[in-house]
Write an enzyme that holds these catalytic residues in place. Structure first.
Site, PDB file in Angstrom:
ATOM      1  N   GLY A   1       0.869  -1.177   0.000  1.00 47.05           N
ATOM      2  CA  GLY A   1       0.000   0.000   0.000  1.00 47.05           C
ATOM      3  C   GLY A   1       0.901   1.219   0.000  1.00 47.05           C
TER       4      GLY A   1
ATOM      5  N   ALA B   1       0.405   4.453  -1.261  1.00 47.99           N
ATOM      6  CA  ALA B   1      -0.106   5.818  -1.475  1.00 47.99           C
ATOM      7  C   ALA B   1       0.695   6.731  -0.537  1.00 47.99           C
ATOM      8  CB  ALA B   1      -1.602   5.862  -1.197  1.00 47.99           C
TER       9      ALA B   1
ATOM     10  N   MET C   1       0.831   7.654   2.589  1.00 46.36           N
ATOM     11  CA  MET C   1       1.301   7.203   3.906  1.00 46.36           C
ATOM     12  C   MET C   1       2.293   6.043   3.786  1.00 46.36           C
ATOM     13  SD  MET C   1       0.139   9.071   6.354  1.00 46.36           S
ATOM     14  CE  MET C   1       0.255   8.104   7.853  1.00 46.36           C
TER      15      MET C   1
ATOM     16  N   ASN D   1       2.559  -2.808  -4.007  1.00 41.71           N
ATOM     17  CA  ASN D   1       1.292  -2.087  -4.119  1.00 41.71           C
ATOM     18  C   ASN D   1       0.422  -2.831  -5.131  1.00 41.71           C
ATOM     19  OD1 ASN D   1      -0.102   0.550  -3.355  1.00 41.71           O
ATOM     20  ND2 ASN D   1      -0.300   0.578  -5.581  1.00 41.71           N
TER      21      ASN D   1
ATOM     22  N   THR E   1      -1.408  -1.763  -7.480  1.00 39.81           N
ATOM     23  CA  THR E   1      -1.074  -1.253  -8.811  1.00 39.81           C
ATOM     24  C   THR E   1       0.448  -1.063  -8.836  1.00 39.81           C
ATOM     25  OG1 THR E   1      -3.165  -0.063  -8.723  1.00 39.81           O
ATOM     26  CG2 THR E   1      -1.633   0.573 -10.479  1.00 39.81           C
TER      27      THR E   1
ATOM     28  N   ALA F   1      -8.694   2.082   4.824  1.00 38.16           N
ATOM     29  CA  ALA F   1      -9.281   1.274   5.896  1.00 38.16           C
ATOM     30  C   ALA F   1     -10.635   0.705   5.471  1.00 38.16           C
ATOM     31  CB  ALA F   1      -9.438   2.137   7.150  1.00 38.16           C
TER      32      ALA F   1
ATOM     33  N   SER G   1       0.004   8.569  13.562  1.00 31.29           N
ATOM     34  CA  SER G   1      -0.452   9.947  13.367  1.00 31.29           C
ATOM     35  C   SER G   1       0.696  10.852  12.948  1.00 31.29           C
ATOM     36  CB  SER G   1      -1.066  10.516  14.646  1.00 31.29           C
ATOM     37  OG  SER G   1      -1.446  11.867  14.409  1.00 31.29           O
TER      38      SER G   1
ATOM     39  N   ASN H   1      -7.703  11.152  17.480  1.00 28.46           N
ATOM     40  CA  ASN H   1      -8.363  11.921  16.423  1.00 28.46           C
ATOM     41  C   ASN H   1      -9.582  12.672  16.955  1.00 28.46           C
ATOM     42  OD1 ASN H   1      -6.452  10.611  14.864  1.00 28.46           O
ATOM     43  ND2 ASN H   1      -7.853  10.183  13.192  1.00 28.46           N
TER      44      ASN H   1
ATOM     45  N   GLU I   1      -8.332  15.615  18.575  1.00 29.59           N
ATOM     46  CA  GLU I   1      -7.899  16.527  17.492  1.00 29.59           C
ATOM     47  C   GLU I   1      -9.100  17.342  16.978  1.00 29.59           C
ATOM     48  OE1 GLU I   1      -5.575  14.479  14.392  1.00 29.59           O
ATOM     49  OE2 GLU I   1      -6.845  15.493  12.934  1.00 29.59           O
TER      50      GLU I   1
ATOM     51  N   ARG J   1     -18.885  20.384  12.712  1.00 26.65           N
ATOM     52  CA  ARG J   1     -18.556  20.116  11.299  1.00 26.65           C
ATOM     53  C   ARG J   1     -19.821  19.722  10.544  1.00 26.65           C
ATOM     54  NH1 ARG J   1     -12.689  17.117  10.621  1.00 26.65           N
ATOM     55  NH2 ARG J   1     -11.633  18.162  12.340  1.00 26.65           N
TER      56      ARG J   1
HETATM   57  P1  NBP Z   1      -5.525   5.728   0.885  1.00 25.09           P
HETATM   58  O1  NBP Z   1      -6.348   5.621   2.104  1.00 25.09           O
HETATM   59  O2  NBP Z   1      -5.871   6.755  -0.110  1.00 25.09           O
HETATM   60  O3  NBP Z   1      -5.521   4.287   0.159  1.00 25.09           O
HETATM   61  C1  NBP Z   1      -4.854   4.083  -1.060  1.00 25.09           C
HETATM   62  C2  NBP Z   1      -4.082   2.799  -1.025  1.00 25.09           C
HETATM   63  O4  NBP Z   1      -4.971   1.680  -0.779  1.00 25.09           O
HETATM   64  C3  NBP Z   1      -3.429   2.512  -2.382  1.00 25.09           C
HETATM   65  O5  NBP Z   1      -2.181   1.900  -2.144  1.00 25.09           O
HETATM   66  C4  NBP Z   1      -4.415   1.545  -3.027  1.00 25.09           C
HETATM   67  O6  NBP Z   1      -3.855   0.747  -4.004  1.00 25.09           O
HETATM   68  C5  NBP Z   1      -4.785   0.718  -1.834  1.00 25.09           C
HETATM   69  N1  NBP Z   1      -5.969  -0.125  -2.019  1.00 25.09           N
HETATM   70  C6  NBP Z   1      -7.269   0.203  -2.125  1.00 25.09           C
HETATM   71 BR1  NBP Z   1      -7.924   1.914  -2.147  1.00 25.09          BR
HETATM   72  N2  NBP Z   1      -8.079  -0.842  -2.265  1.00 25.09           N
HETATM   73  C7  NBP Z   1      -7.267  -1.905  -2.255  1.00 25.09           C
HETATM   74  C8  NBP Z   1      -7.504  -3.291  -2.369  1.00 25.09           C
HETATM   75  N3  NBP Z   1      -8.749  -3.786  -2.474  1.00 25.09           N
HETATM   76  N4  NBP Z   1      -6.455  -4.125  -2.344  1.00 25.09           N
HETATM   77  C9  NBP Z   1      -5.196  -3.640  -2.232  1.00 25.09           C
HETATM   78  N5  NBP Z   1      -4.899  -2.326  -2.098  1.00 25.09           N
HETATM   79  C10 NBP Z   1      -5.932  -1.468  -2.120  1.00 25.09           C
HETATM   80  O7  NBP Z   1      -3.974   5.891   1.278  1.00 25.09           O
HETATM   81  P2  NBP Z   1      -3.274   6.829   2.363  1.00 25.09           P
HETATM   82  O8  NBP Z   1      -3.859   8.200   2.388  1.00 25.09           O
HETATM   83  O9  NBP Z   1      -1.822   6.647   2.135  1.00 25.09           O
HETATM   84  O10 NBP Z   1      -3.653   6.156   3.763  1.00 25.09           O
HETATM   85  C11 NBP Z   1      -3.322   4.811   4.052  1.00 25.09           C
HETATM   86  C12 NBP Z   1      -3.927   4.449   5.405  1.00 25.09           C
HETATM   87  O11 NBP Z   1      -3.341   5.291   6.401  1.00 25.09           O
HETATM   88  C13 NBP Z   1      -5.435   4.694   5.480  1.00 25.09           C
HETATM   89  O12 NBP Z   1      -6.028   3.693   6.261  1.00 25.09           O
HETATM   90  C14 NBP Z   1      -5.548   6.033   6.150  1.00 25.09           C
HETATM   91  O13 NBP Z   1      -6.767   6.180   6.845  1.00 25.09           O
HETATM   92  C15 NBP Z   1      -4.376   5.965   7.109  1.00 25.09           C
HETATM   93  N6  NBP Z   1      -3.851   7.261   7.536  1.00 25.09           N
HETATM   94  C16 NBP Z   1      -3.741   8.295   6.671  1.00 25.09           C
HETATM   95  C17 NBP Z   1      -3.233   9.513   7.086  1.00 25.09           C
HETATM   96  C18 NBP Z   1      -3.087  10.656   6.131  1.00 25.09           C
HETATM   97  O14 NBP Z   1      -2.691  11.746   6.584  1.00 25.09           O
HETATM   98  N7  NBP Z   1      -3.341  10.459   4.835  1.00 25.09           N
HETATM   99  C19 NBP Z   1      -2.822   9.669   8.416  1.00 25.09           C
HETATM  100  C20 NBP Z   1      -2.893   8.598   9.269  1.00 25.09           C
HETATM  101  C21 NBP Z   1      -3.421   7.392   8.826  1.00 25.09           C
HETATM  102  P3  NBP Z   1      -3.853   1.249  -5.561  1.00 25.09           P
HETATM  103  O15 NBP Z   1      -2.670   2.139  -5.689  1.00 25.09           O
HETATM  104  O16 NBP Z   1      -3.707  -0.024  -6.312  1.00 25.09           O
HETATM  105  O17 NBP Z   1      -5.157   1.934  -5.801  1.00 25.09           O
END
Ligand code: NBP
Length: 474
Positions: free
Chosen positions: A10, A12, A14, A33, A35, A77, A129, A187, A190, A288
């Site tokens: 995964g 993306a 994070m 990942n 993709t 998630a 976090s 959170n 927060e 909100r």
């Molecule tokens: P996202 O929450 O936007 O998820 C994207 C990722 O999930 C990509 O790698 C995507 O793969 C993968 N994915 C999905 Br969507 N469906 C899938 C599936 N069925 N099988 C395999 N992979 C799958 O990413 P993020 O913003 O980096 O957050 C990751 C986690 O960290 C989340 O749970 C988020 O809540 C948590 N988090 C985020 C933050 C923040 O500030 N963003 C902070 C703290 C925690 P793909 O590339 O193939 O589509």
């Protein structure tokens, strides 16, 4: 073949930054990942930062990990997390660890942990976090799961976490869902913190008549004192920013409808289930929600408000600072109460002072003030509420007159301040000798024979309201 110490699937924002953080700390990291283009891009752009072992298939990814395997999932998630677990678990062997670093609901983490434990696998629900910057430079990390898994995983996570006074912002929170529970409450706090800051801004703007740039300066000053925190710091930045397209303050060109992803709502839902009053967090979630009801707001826009307008009191900003500090103490006291209740309910034995300590750096609510909370729990680990800690009791006592003035001014001027108001009502409820709950009990007994207890005798009682009103024991 070189093996990786840990793997991240995964990639993306994070996952990619967490993998880079691990590699930068000298840990060979396998990356994968769904993709494959994301994996390729990571290695192309940042391959020189450390040792990355890219894998296109789940099988290759698992084969590249040293045993026991440490596999971190950083995907969206919910369903995606289950899909990834279903894909990888059959490829793992007893003793291996799956770490879920996403924002999972702690109930899902408990379910997943129990199912994987049956297969001999460790499942470590881990709160992370700090957003994308934190993931790269040092987040606050809240791992749950077994103590055994923490032995194998803890040193790695501590290594990449933020440090405050040399102490890692990472510790074993407790079994199964404890890590994600604490992240959820983080959170929720927060949300409350942000709402209180937003109300402070609104009051300084519409009660004291200050411009956004002037308010930015007020926040800059506050940031050097007891309110010093990441959220206060970025508030000053946002308020000082000017929109390039219009030349207006940035805050005036942003649509005033706040969004949410769900962890604040979970915090409140869970608090309701646990019977813990978290009004400060709930009002922040509702604020909100209100902001997003555009049609409702449009319909109500013409309703009459008070005739008075801005008050020009030179001490008003100081009063708002006091109201903010006191309300913030209440919001944190409520959040810690929820952790205490969750810990008791699920047998997690969470060290509350340690939670304050790992939130001092890396995370969104990092603040000078958390050191005070750590000290409060060090002085009395069983304290029923932070509000009775010597430091906080004195601070709230000193602030209360100003706090009441600010809440009253908000009400008089028609400026919504639900966070300040509910925090003050909570404080006054806790310190009251008698609450009107006695009347509520009387009403319940009248219409539903729900019974009541007396102040002067043991037992449950019911008054025969429809007859001669004699009192009966039940
Ligand atoms: P996202 O929450 O936007 O998820 C994207 C990722 O999930 C990509 O790698 C995507 O793969 C993968 N994915 C999905 Br969507 N469906 C899938 C599936 N069925 N099988 C395999 N992979 C799958 O990413 P993020 O913003 O980096 O957050 C990751 C986690 O960290 C989340 O749970 C988020 O809540 C948590 N988090 C985020 C933050 C923040 O500030 N963003 C902070 C703290 C925690 P793909 O590339 O193939 O589509």
């Amino acid at each position: 073949m070189q093996k990786a110490r840990i793997g991240v699937t995964g990639l993306a924002v994070m996952g990619r930054n967490l993998a880079r953080n691990l590699a930068r700390h000298g840990h060979p990291v396998a990356v994968h990942n769904r993709t494959a283009a994301r994996t390729k891009a990571l290695v192309e752009e940042f391959g020189d930062e450390g040792t990355f072992l890219p894998a296109e298939t789940a099988e290759r990814f698992v084969a590249s990990l040293e045993r026991p395997r440490r596999l971190v999932i950083m995907v969206k998630a919910g369903g995606p997390t289950d899909a990834v677990i279903d894909e990888f678990a059959p490829l793992l062997e007893p003793g291996d660890m799956i770490v879920d670093g996403g924002n999972a609901n702690f109930a899902d983490t408990r379910r997943r942990e129990a199912a994987l434990r049956e297969r001999g696998l460790h499942f470590v629900g881990t709160g992370i976090s700090g957003g994308e910057e934190g993931a790269l430079h040092g987040p606050s990390i809240m791992p749950g799961g077994s103590a055994e898994s923490y032995e194998a995983l803890g040193p790695l996570l501590e290594d990449i976490s933020a440090k405050v006074d040399g102490t890692p912002c990472c510790t074993h929170v407790g079994p199964d869902g404890a890590g994600h529970f604490v992240k959820m409450v983080h959170n929720g706090i927060e949300y409350a913190d942000m709402q209180l800051i937003a109300e402070s801004y609104d009051l300084l703007r519409h009660a004291a008549g200050l411009a956004p740039a002037e308010i930015a300066e007020v926040f800059r000053t506050w940031n050097t004192g007891r309110l010093g925190s990441y959220l206060i710091e970025i508030t000053a930045e946002v308020l000082a920013h000017t929109d390039a397209a219009t030349g207006k303050p940035f805050v005036d060109v942003v649509l005033d409808q706040a969004e949410q992803k769900g962890t604040g709502r979970w915090t409140v839902q869970t608090a309701l289930d646990l019977g813990v009053p978290v009004g400060g967090i709930a009002e922040a979630v509702f604020a909100r929600s209100v902001s997003g009801h555009a049609a409702l707001r449009e319909a109500a826009r013409g309703l009459p408000g008070p005739s008075r307008s801005a008050i020009a009191d030179s001490g008003f900003a100081d009063s708002v600072e006091k109201a903010l500090y006191a309300s913030k103490i209440v919001a944190y006291a409520q959040g810690f109460h929820e952790i205490q209740a969750g810990s008791a309910e699920y047998g997690w034995n969470i060290d509350l002072g340690a939670m304050a300590a790992i939130w001092r750096g890396g995370c969104i609510i990092r603040a000078r003030f958390l050191d005070r909370i750590r000290a409060a729990y060090a002085a009395d680990p069983r304290t029923p509420t932070l509000l009775t800690d010597d430091h906080f009791a004195e601070a709230v006592g000193d602030a209360q007159d100003a706090w009441r003035d600010v809440v009253a001014a908000a009400a008089r001027l028609g400026i919504p301040a639900p966070g300040f108001s509910t925090a003050l009502a909570y404080y006054d409820s806790l310190r009251a000798d008698r609450l009107p709950a006695a009347l509520t009990q009387g009403q319940r007994d009248f219409f539903g024979a729900h019974t009541y207890r007396r102040v002067d005798r043991e037992g449950s009682y019911h008054t025969l309201w429809g007859a001669d009103r004699t009192e009966t024991t039940t």
